[in-house]
Design an enzyme around this catalytic site. Structure first.
Site, PDB file in Angstrom:
ATOM      1  N   ASP A   9       0.974  -1.075  -0.070  1.00 50.33           N
ATOM      2  CA  ASP A   9       0.287   0.171  -0.412  1.00 50.33           C
ATOM      3  C   ASP A   9       1.004   0.863  -0.119  1.00 50.33           C
ATOM      4  OD1 ASP A   9       0.891   0.483   2.935  1.00 50.33           O
ATOM      5  OD2 ASP A   9      -1.297   0.519   3.696  1.00 50.33           O
ATOM      6  N   CYS A  13       2.894  -3.352   4.093  1.00 55.40           N
ATOM      7  CA  CYS A  13       2.065  -2.160   3.743  1.00 55.40           C
ATOM      8  C   CYS A  13       2.666  -1.553   5.540  1.00 55.40           C
ATOM      9  CB  CYS A  13       0.861  -2.923   4.601  1.00 55.40           C
ATOM     10  SG  CYS A  13       0.525  -3.912   5.880  1.00 55.40           S
ATOM     11  N   THR A  43       2.522  -1.714   8.758  1.00 54.24           N
ATOM     12  CA  THR A  43       3.278  -2.358  10.036  1.00 54.24           C
ATOM     13  C   THR A  43       3.470  -4.213   8.910  1.00 54.24           C
ATOM     14  OG1 THR A  43       1.296  -3.347   9.910  1.00 54.24           O
ATOM     15  CG2 THR A  43       1.464  -1.824  11.729  1.00 54.24           C
ATOM     16  N   HIS A  76      10.823 -23.920   8.309  1.00 53.04           N
ATOM     17  CA  HIS A  76       9.949 -24.717   9.030  1.00 53.04           C
ATOM     18  C   HIS A  76       8.401 -24.398   8.552  1.00 53.04           C
ATOM     19  CE1 HIS A  76      12.473 -24.884  13.316  1.00 53.04           C
ATOM     20  NE2 HIS A  76      12.937 -25.743  12.393  1.00 53.04           N
ATOM     21  N   HIS A 126       8.657 -30.529  10.294  1.00 61.41           N
ATOM     22  CA  HIS A 126       7.637 -29.713   9.346  1.00 61.41           C
ATOM     23  C   HIS A 126       6.681 -30.143   8.478  1.00 61.41           C
ATOM     24  CE1 HIS A 126      10.011 -27.762  12.606  1.00 61.41           C
ATOM     25  NE2 HIS A 126      11.310 -28.299  11.875  1.00 61.41           N
TER      26      HIS A 126
HETATM   27  C1  RB5 Z   1      -1.969   2.672   6.903  1.00 60.24           C
HETATM   28  O1  RB5 Z   1      -1.687   4.093   7.650  1.00 60.24           O
HETATM   29  C2  RB5 Z   1      -1.811   1.404   7.557  1.00 60.24           C
HETATM   30  O2  RB5 Z   1      -2.777   0.886   8.141  1.00 60.24           O
HETATM   31  C3  RB5 Z   1      -1.301   0.052   7.384  1.00 60.24           C
HETATM   32  O3  RB5 Z   1       0.589   0.305   6.338  1.00 60.24           O
HETATM   33  C4  RB5 Z   1      -0.642  -1.339   7.289  1.00 60.24           C
HETATM   34  O4  RB5 Z   1      -0.294  -1.212   8.553  1.00 60.24           O
HETATM   35  C5  RB5 Z   1      -2.252  -2.801   7.479  1.00 60.24           C
HETATM   36  O5  RB5 Z   1      -2.155  -3.190   8.131  1.00 60.24           O
END
Ligand code: RB5
Length: 151
Positions: free
Chosen positions: A8, A66, A68, A99, A135
């Protein structure tokens, strides 16, 4: 190897850095978006596109980013046959392959810097799955869980 990449807006910069790194290391990259300049893109369509590219065999592995790494890895793991692993260090990346036979690496663009991300990516792509042993049995159990729970 041919690698499918998707992100994203929050993962866009790291995705571009990783693509440069992969190209320098003789991997072929296919970018499934989001395109440059998108302000606030949902991670969902890009997680879907990369998952399809891996499932169809168009690409050997996927890398999804993304902010996180959470939303995009959750999306990918809703696809039957996808084992997406969110990794924050090299050890997790090695274990994800060795694994768990992970076929997609997920990263957080707001969590890891470029140089750590490069070492995570390199570890993930270099490590083979330890097939044929305990595994393998566990990965087969995951597959049978999919058969039961995914339509
Ligand atoms: C975007 O602000 C953020 O929510 C997205 O990139 C991600 O971290 C969501 O899991």
């Amino acid at each position: 190897m041919k690698i499918a990449l998707g992100s994203d807006h929050a993962g866009y910069q790291l995705k571009r850095h990783i693509m440069d790194h992969l190209n320098k290391n003789c991997h072929e990259c296919e970018d499934y978006g989001a395109p440059n300049g998108v302000d606030a893109a949902s991670y969902v369509p890009y997680g879907q596109a990369v998952s399809q590219a891996v499932l169809s065999g168009a690409c050997d592995f996927g890398i999804l980013i993304c902010g996180t790494g959470l939303g995009i890895s959750i999306t990918a793991n809703k696809h039957k046959g996808i084992r997406a692993a969110l990794c924050t260090n090299e050890y997790m990346a090695r274990m994800a392959r060795q694994h768990n036979d992970a076929n997609i690496l997920a990263l957080g663009g707001r969590v890891v810097g470029s140089s750590l991300a490069f070492s995570i990516v390199d570890a993930f792509l270099a490590e083979p799955f330890e097939s044929g042993g305990r595994h393998q049995i566990r990965v087969d159990e995951i597959k049978s869980t999919e058969q039961t729970n995914f339509k």
